[in-house]
Design a protein around this motif. Structure first.
Motif, mmCIF file in Angstrom:
data_model
loop_
_atom_site.group_PDB
_atom_site.id
_atom_site.type_symbol
_atom_site.label_atom_id
_atom_site.label_comp_id
_atom_site.label_asym_id
_atom_site.label_seq_id
_atom_site.Cartn_x
_atom_site.Cartn_y
_atom_site.Cartn_z
ATOM 1 N N THR A 58 0.708 -1.135 0.206
ATOM 2 C CA THR A 58 0.359 -0.104 0.032
ATOM 3 C C THR A 58 1.026 1.234 0.041
ATOM 4 O OG1 THR A 58 -0.234 -0.196 2.544
ATOM 5 C CG2 THR A 58 -2.006 -1.348 1.307
ATOM 6 N N LYS A 59 0.241 2.100 -0.542
ATOM 7 C CA LYS A 59 1.086 3.619 -0.788
ATOM 8 C C LYS A 59 0.510 4.568 0.078
ATOM 9 C CE LYS A 59 2.930 2.232 -5.322
ATOM 10 N NZ LYS A 59 2.848 2.510 -6.845
ATOM 11 N N VAL A 60 -0.705 4.575 0.428
ATOM 12 C CA VAL A 60 -1.238 5.721 1.151
ATOM 13 C C VAL A 60 -2.271 4.889 2.091
ATOM 14 C CG1 VAL A 60 -2.984 6.174 -0.647
ATOM 15 C CG2 VAL A 60 -2.537 7.877 0.977
ATOM 16 N N ARG A 61 -2.544 5.892 3.248
ATOM 17 C CA ARG A 61 -3.506 5.470 4.150
ATOM 18 C C ARG A 61 -4.431 6.414 4.220
ATOM 19 N NH1 ARG A 61 -2.285 2.642 10.218
ATOM 20 N NH2 ARG A 61 -2.261 0.864 8.565
ATOM 21 N N CYS A 114 -14.462 2.596 0.653
ATOM 22 C CA CYS A 114 -13.086 1.720 0.507
ATOM 23 C C CYS A 114 -13.076 1.047 -0.729
ATOM 24 C CB CYS A 114 -12.860 1.083 1.736
ATOM 25 S SG CYS A 114 -12.514 1.894 3.148
ATOM 26 N N ALA A 115 -14.114 0.509 -1.286
ATOM 27 C CA ALA A 115 -14.187 -0.412 -2.438
ATOM 28 C C ALA A 115 -13.799 0.323 -3.678
ATOM 29 C CB ALA A 115 -15.605 -1.097 -2.644
ATOM 30 N N ASN A 116 -13.891 1.853 -3.474
ATOM 31 C CA ASN A 116 -13.722 2.463 -4.779
ATOM 32 C C ASN A 116 -12.245 3.066 -4.956
ATOM 33 O OD1 ASN A 116 -16.294 3.119 -6.824
ATOM 34 N ND2 ASN A 116 -16.783 2.979 -4.754
ATOM 35 N N PHE A 117 -11.369 2.623 -3.977
ATOM 36 C CA PHE A 117 -10.035 2.768 -4.254
ATOM 37 C C PHE A 117 -9.265 1.462 -4.725
ATOM 38 C CE2 PHE A 117 -11.376 6.171 -1.548
ATOM 39 C CZ PHE A 117 -10.863 7.065 -1.884
ATOM 40 N N THR A 118 -8.012 1.691 -5.187
ATOM 41 C CA THR A 118 -7.328 0.450 -5.779
ATOM 42 C C THR A 118 -6.696 -0.004 -4.537
ATOM 43 O OG1 THR A 118 -5.287 1.944 -5.970
ATOM 44 C CG2 THR A 118 -6.810 1.908 -7.842
ATOM 45 N N ALA A 119 -5.915 -1.300 -4.676
ATOM 46 C CA ALA A 119 -5.368 -2.096 -3.467
ATOM 47 C C ALA A 119 -4.183 -1.275 -2.991
ATOM 48 C CB ALA A 119 -4.933 -3.129 -4.161
ATOM 49 N N ALA A 120 -3.893 -0.010 -3.738
ATOM 50 C CA ALA A 120 -2.760 0.918 -3.028
ATOM 51 C C ALA A 120 -3.105 1.502 -1.913
ATOM 52 C CB ALA A 120 -2.095 1.693 -4.298
ATOM 53 N N VAL A 121 -4.395 1.836 -1.762
ATOM 54 C CA VAL A 121 -4.610 2.509 -0.609
ATOM 55 C C VAL A 121 -5.203 1.501 0.335
ATOM 56 C CG1 VAL A 121 -6.713 4.074 0.242
ATOM 57 C CG2 VAL A 121 -5.878 4.361 -2.246
ATOM 58 N N ASP A 122 -4.670 1.939 1.474
ATOM 59 C CA ASP A 122 -5.154 1.233 3.057
ATOM 60 C C ASP A 122 -5.988 2.017 3.568
ATOM 61 O OD1 ASP A 122 -5.221 -0.181 5.282
ATOM 62 O OD2 ASP A 122 -3.376 0.823 6.310
ATOM 63 N N CYS A 123 -7.445 1.801 3.284
ATOM 64 C CA CYS A 123 -8.503 2.196 3.980
ATOM 65 C C CYS A 123 -8.878 1.996 5.194
ATOM 66 C CB CYS A 123 -9.453 2.040 2.823
ATOM 67 S SG CYS A 123 -11.234 2.963 3.032
ATOM 68 N N VAL A 124 -8.633 2.633 6.311
ATOM 69 C CA VAL A 124 -9.108 2.245 7.610
ATOM 70 C C VAL A 124 -10.327 3.156 8.304
ATOM 71 C CG1 VAL A 124 -8.118 2.230 10.072
ATOM 72 C CG2 VAL A 124 -6.624 1.787 7.864
ATOM 73 N N ASN A 125 -11.432 2.131 8.707
ATOM 74 C CA ASN A 125 -12.593 2.857 9.076
ATOM 75 C C ASN A 125 -12.535 2.958 10.510
ATOM 76 O OD1 ASN A 125 -15.213 3.635 9.538
ATOM 77 N ND2 ASN A 125 -16.016 2.561 7.916
ATOM 78 N N MET A 126 -12.410 4.011 11.049
ATOM 79 C CA MET A 126 -12.552 4.533 12.472
ATOM 80 C C MET A 126 -13.694 5.104 12.926
ATOM 81 S SD MET A 126 -9.421 3.496 13.288
ATOM 82 C CE MET A 126 -9.415 3.926 15.139
ATOM 83 N N ALA A 127 -14.793 4.997 12.066
ATOM 84 C CA ALA A 127 -16.078 5.584 12.370
ATOM 85 C C ALA A 127 -16.785 4.957 13.662
ATOM 86 C CB ALA A 127 -16.790 5.901 11.173
ATOM 87 N N LYS A 128 -17.438 5.453 14.320
ATOM 88 C CA LYS A 128 -18.225 4.780 15.268
ATOM 89 C C LYS A 128 -19.589 5.197 15.355
ATOM 90 C CE LYS A 128 -18.828 2.440 19.135
ATOM 91 N NZ LYS A 128 -18.762 1.001 19.229
ATOM 92 N N LYS A 136 -1.792 6.721 12.294
ATOM 93 C CA LYS A 136 -1.062 7.510 11.232
ATOM 94 C C LYS A 136 -1.210 7.494 9.914
ATOM 95 C CE LYS A 136 2.957 7.350 14.627
ATOM 96 N NZ LYS A 136 4.242 6.989 15.044
ATOM 97 N N PRO A 137 -2.667 7.932 9.474
ATOM 98 C CA PRO A 137 -2.919 8.006 8.163
ATOM 99 C C PRO A 137 -2.386 9.158 7.421
ATOM 100 C CG PRO A 137 -4.785 9.043 9.569
ATOM 101 C CD PRO A 137 -3.751 8.344 10.661
ATOM 102 N N ASP A 138 -2.254 9.230 6.186
ATOM 103 C CA ASP A 138 -1.874 10.478 5.440
ATOM 104 C C ASP A 138 -3.022 11.300 5.547
ATOM 105 O OD1 ASP A 138 0.795 9.398 4.528
ATOM 106 O OD2 ASP A 138 -0.495 7.521 3.680
ATOM 107 N N TYR A 139 -4.229 10.916 5.250
ATOM 108 C CA TYR A 139 -5.691 11.421 5.067
ATOM 109 C C TYR A 139 -6.391 11.134 6.335
ATOM 110 C CZ TYR A 139 -3.644 12.912 0.588
ATOM 111 O OH TYR A 139 -2.579 13.301 -0.135
ATOM 112 N N MET A 140 -7.387 12.149 6.684
ATOM 113 C CA MET A 140 -8.508 11.830 7.530
ATOM 114 C C MET A 140 -9.677 12.468 6.786
ATOM 115 S SD MET A 140 -7.263 12.427 11.639
ATOM 116 C CE MET A 140 -6.711 11.029 12.429
ATOM 117 N N VAL A 141 -10.614 11.787 6.564
ATOM 118 C CA VAL A 141 -11.984 12.177 5.964
ATOM 119 C C VAL A 141 -12.660 12.339 7.219
ATOM 120 C CG1 VAL A 141 -13.776 11.640 4.457
ATOM 121 C CG2 VAL A 141 -11.272 11.141 3.784
ATOM 122 N N ILE A 142 -13.171 13.494 7.445
ATOM 123 C CA ILE A 142 -13.880 13.676 8.886
ATOM 124 C C ILE A 142 -15.465 14.161 8.597
ATOM 125 C CG2 ILE A 142 -13.747 15.172 10.860
ATOM 126 C CD1 ILE A 142 -11.070 15.383 10.635
#
Length: 505
Positions: A40-43, A63-77, A98-104
């Motif tokens: 993976t290249k980006v989280r 998450c399904a709409n990104f390529t395998a290069a993306v480590d998609c981590v769901n921290m939502a609650k 320690k992600p590269d991006y946070m989608v808030i």
């Protein structure tokens, strides 16, 4: 106390427990949280409430709409607001990944209503909380992206959406302008999509819930698999636009539902479904919760109880019972072991942290191999009281191991040990004994010299604990909601209840 009223009180506790359950167990270890899958290249982390989660939001579609290069981590609650996400330690956990991006995205639970729930946040504080998230993310070297809240599907007589989240969406836009944060306009975009689609099509994207009479109705906030893939695609594509360096990781075509999603949508549409129960005597037909569980399923469900008296996770496999269970080709497999795994004989004994955990892990993987969905359940509590409370420290070791494996394998976990303990803790020993079976063949083996069977269940116990399993199952396997027969909400008023952590209306 009349036994009928007492049963209503117990069901009230069961309903409260179901409401108190959250999202599927998520593995988290601070020591390994920042590790990334090879290649993976980006989280990217999702930070928000239930409308971002995998089981009831757009997370899995995103998450399904990104390529395998993306480590998609769901921290939502589920149930989180800008205040409780921090108070519950979820923000610190998210920073630890320690992600590269946070989608808030927050707002559904911050919205102040007449209920004045503890999680609600007035607009000025909502703004300050968002700014603090942005500031702290940037300080950690993370790029924040704000998302205005997904609209609720509040259609009115004009056939259009009338959102209750306008003020909070505007407040988020203000934070994005003031702090120069990239913004995804999901509020307006989701309204435009639904206005065009109409209410009937919008309902096809919804999970369901029960009304006050136990009737199945559409949930106006949360999403089924199809809804997740519609709005998840929307957010993923927009992220590629507001953060152009991510555009190359967005799949050029919208992701299609995987087999599990197709199956879930069929279940929601009242398609046939088979649920297979495996385990020991506390699940089995003679003295377990299995019959009570099957009794609250609609006719769409074929409910097969293959649990056997005296079996452990090891002996159930060794004797060929698991092979027979797999041959049923079930859609869902509910598995509960532990009572006999702690027995000393070599044919049944397993160690909670090693051999038991590995057995449960293997059950999960073999279920998935035949296209089934595994659900792990911790052991039913025994009803032997010590110092006025049920005592099950020995079973807790197995429950904790089951939770850990379910978390690591990302499957639904129902902590029946905790749930049943909570119900019993509302009672005296005498009251709890109203659940006791009589004449069960395993009573002596399970209870030793005690003449009273405080392990197995009579018909009343089967109904109560089977209902608890069913109610908690649909908290995460939401597609099964229409297939569980509801109980009137009035029955749940006999005891005080905790606020539900999901943000549906």
């Amino acid at each position: 106390m009349r036994s009928g009223f007492r049963l209503a009180m117990v069901l009230a506790v069961a309903c409260g427990i179901a409401a108190a359950q959250g999202d599927p167990a998520r593995a988290f270890d601070a020591a390994t949280a920042a590790q990334r899958p090879p290649g993976t290249k980006v989280r990217i982390d999702l930070i928000g409430d239930s409308t971002q989660t995998d089981n009831a939001g757009y997370g899995r579609g995103f998450c399904a709409n990104f390529t395998a290069a993306v480590d998609c981590v769901n921290m939502a609650k589920g149930g989180a607001s800008t205040r409780t996400f921090r108070e519950q330690g979820l923000w610190d956990r998210s920073l630890a990944t320690k992600p590269d991006y946070m989608v808030i995205q927050f707002g559904h639970n911050d919205l102040v209503t007449k209920d004045h729930a503890d999680r609600q946040v007035a607009l000025p504080q909502y703004v300050e909380n968002l700014k603090q998230f942005v500031t702290e993310a940037r300080a950690a070297g993370i790029k924040p992206v704000l998302v205005t809240p997904l609209t609720r599907r509040y259609f009115e007589s004009d056939g259009k959406i009338h959102s209750d989240l306008g003020e909070y969406s505007e407040a988020m836009r203000g934070v994005a302008r003031d702090m120069k944060v990239p913004l995804i306009e999901l509020q307006n975009e989701s309204i435009a999509y639904l206005d065009k689609a109409g209410e009937a099509e919008g309902n096809k994207l919804a999970i369901t819930k029960k009304d006050n009479d136990g009737k199945t109705i559409f949930d106006k906030t949360h999403l089924n698999w199809a809804g997740s893939y519609v709005f998840g695609r929307m957010v993923a594509a927009d992220l590629g636009k507001v953060e152009p360096e991510l555009a190359k990781y967005v799949r050029p075509k919208a992701a299609e539902l995987p087999p599990q999603g197709v199956k879930a949508m069929s279940v929601i549409a009242s398609g046939p479904v088979k649920i297979v129960l495996v385990g020991d005597s506390t699940v089995a037909t003679e003295g377990g919760w299995g019959p009570g569980f099957c009794a609250v399923m609609t006719k769409n469900v074929t409910c097969v109880d293959l649990a056997l008296n005296g079996r452990s996770s090891k002996s159930f496999r060794d004797e060929g019972a698991w092979k027979k269970a797999l041959a049923e080709k079930g859609d869902y497999y509910l598995m509960q072991f532990g009572h006999n795994d702690q027995k000393p004989d070599a044919a049944r004994h397993t160690d909670p942290e090693t051999t038991y955990a590995e057995q449960i892990r293997t059950y999960i993987r073999e279920t998935r191999a035949i296209g089934g969905i595994p659900v792990v359940i911790s052991p039913l509590a025994r009803r032997t009281f010590k110092d006025g409370k049920p005592s099950n420290d020995d079973l807790r070791l197995y429950a904790d191991a089951a939770r850990r494996v379910a978390s690591e394998e990302n499957v639904t976990f129902i902590d029946l040990l905790s749930l049943s303990t909570r119900v019993l803790s509302q009672m005296t020993q005498e009251q709890a004994d109203e659940f006791d079976a009589t004449g069960h063949t395993d009573a002596r083996a399970e209870n030793g010299k005690t003449p009273i069977d405080r392990t197995h269940l009579n018909d009343k116990g089967k109904a109560v604990f089977g209902r608890i399993v069913a109610d908690n199952l649909v908290r995460t396997q939401v597609e099964l909601g229409p297939d569980v027969i509801g109980v009137p909400i009035d029955a749940a008023k006999a005891l005080p209840q905790q606020a539900a952590p999901t943000d549906g209306k």
